[in-house]
Scaffold this active site. Sequence first.
Site, mmCIF file in Angstrom:
data_model
loop_
_atom_site.group_PDB
_atom_site.id
_atom_site.type_symbol
_atom_site.label_atom_id
_atom_site.label_comp_id
_atom_site.label_asym_id
_atom_site.label_seq_id
_atom_site.Cartn_x
_atom_site.Cartn_y
_atom_site.Cartn_z
ATOM 1 N N ILE A 136 0.968 -1.323 0.490
ATOM 2 C CA ILE A 136 -0.135 0.246 -0.212
ATOM 3 C C ILE A 136 0.512 1.586 0.051
ATOM 4 C CG2 ILE A 136 -0.271 0.146 2.354
ATOM 5 C CD1 ILE A 136 -2.490 0.912 -0.279
ATOM 6 N N GLY A 157 -5.488 -6.650 0.241
ATOM 7 C CA GLY A 157 -6.364 -5.737 1.661
ATOM 8 C C GLY A 157 -5.707 -4.612 1.868
ATOM 9 N N GLU A 158 -5.551 -4.527 2.691
ATOM 10 C CA GLU A 158 -4.750 -3.093 2.593
ATOM 11 C C GLU A 158 -5.297 -1.415 1.757
ATOM 12 O OE1 GLU A 158 -0.212 -4.086 1.477
ATOM 13 O OE2 GLU A 158 -0.345 -5.549 2.732
ATOM 14 N N ALA A 159 -6.161 -1.757 1.195
ATOM 15 C CA ALA A 159 -6.699 -0.811 0.367
ATOM 16 C C ALA A 159 -5.659 -0.957 -0.977
ATOM 17 C CB ALA A 159 -6.573 0.844 1.166
#
Length: 335
Positions: free
Chosen positions: A103, A302-304
């Site tokens: 990210i 995930g993690e944006a």
Amino acid sequence: MMFPTPAAFAAALADPIVPDEAAIAHARARQASLTKPPGSLGRLEDLAVFIAGWQAQARPQIRRARAVVFAGNHGVTAHGVSAFPAAVTAQMVANFEAGGAAINALAGAAGLELKVVALDLDRPTADFTQAPAMTEAECLAAMSAGADSVSNDLDLLVVGEMGIGNSTAAAAIAARSIGGNGADWVGPGTGVDRFGIARKVAVIDRALTRHGDAPATPFETLRRLGGREIAAIAGAVVRARQLRVPVMLDGFITCAAVAPLAAVPGAIGHCLAGHCSAEPGHARLLSALKLEPLLRLDMRLGEASGAAVAVNIVRAALAAHDGMATFAEAGVSAG
């Protein structure tokens, strides 16, 4: 505290905030005047109009955008539902803060400032097969922390998460919000095998039974089956709508965080789905929420991370909307 009581959260969720119709009309008129066949830029045109409505300006821009990654730990990991130990949550938070995670690179590429909000990592939520994951006070504190991460000078908010065990919580929330049982929503998450998947299904079904008689409100669903990072995402999304800040959702967990909110008409009308992840339940959840993802890249980190990549698409849409010449400016016949 932004949400001191469950009633305060419910009232904020029910605020009748809608996009600016005049800005939408002006943005559509501009699209119709640009030097291209009508509709030829496809969803890029729709994105420009969408952002125009929430920014209340016909030629919107993204001057300041923020990605917020919320992190929390889950007591349900005691049941062996994850391929990684809970200690990895704090280790990954340290990696975010050191600039070494995906990210960090993807937020930089998308022109996003990055904020990491770690929520009581030394205090996992309760095992939700035995009790609510959070007390009312804990859930309200997490929601308020999410709300505090949003400021009215943002043009776009990107939400992400880190939390070992949170795909189990997300599947439970999806089942309670949308319908079905554990088997309908469970996937491999961080990479569990078929035995791990079976454990996740069993855990979720027990939790759904345990909380079956609880009030079916967004707050109760989130506090009973969620995690601090999931509740924080919900709080951030509600606050963003109050401030008219459009939101880019990431994967399965962030979409599950808003699934309970969607029971309130218009509550997630300011949200875009950045991508459809490889987690099996995500496509079904997006369909139920009536969100069409911008990207399908088989991501499942995930993690944006997927949402950050999708921000580049929004930037392109706004660049075309603002930077193209009109037929009159270019001296081109509109036909």
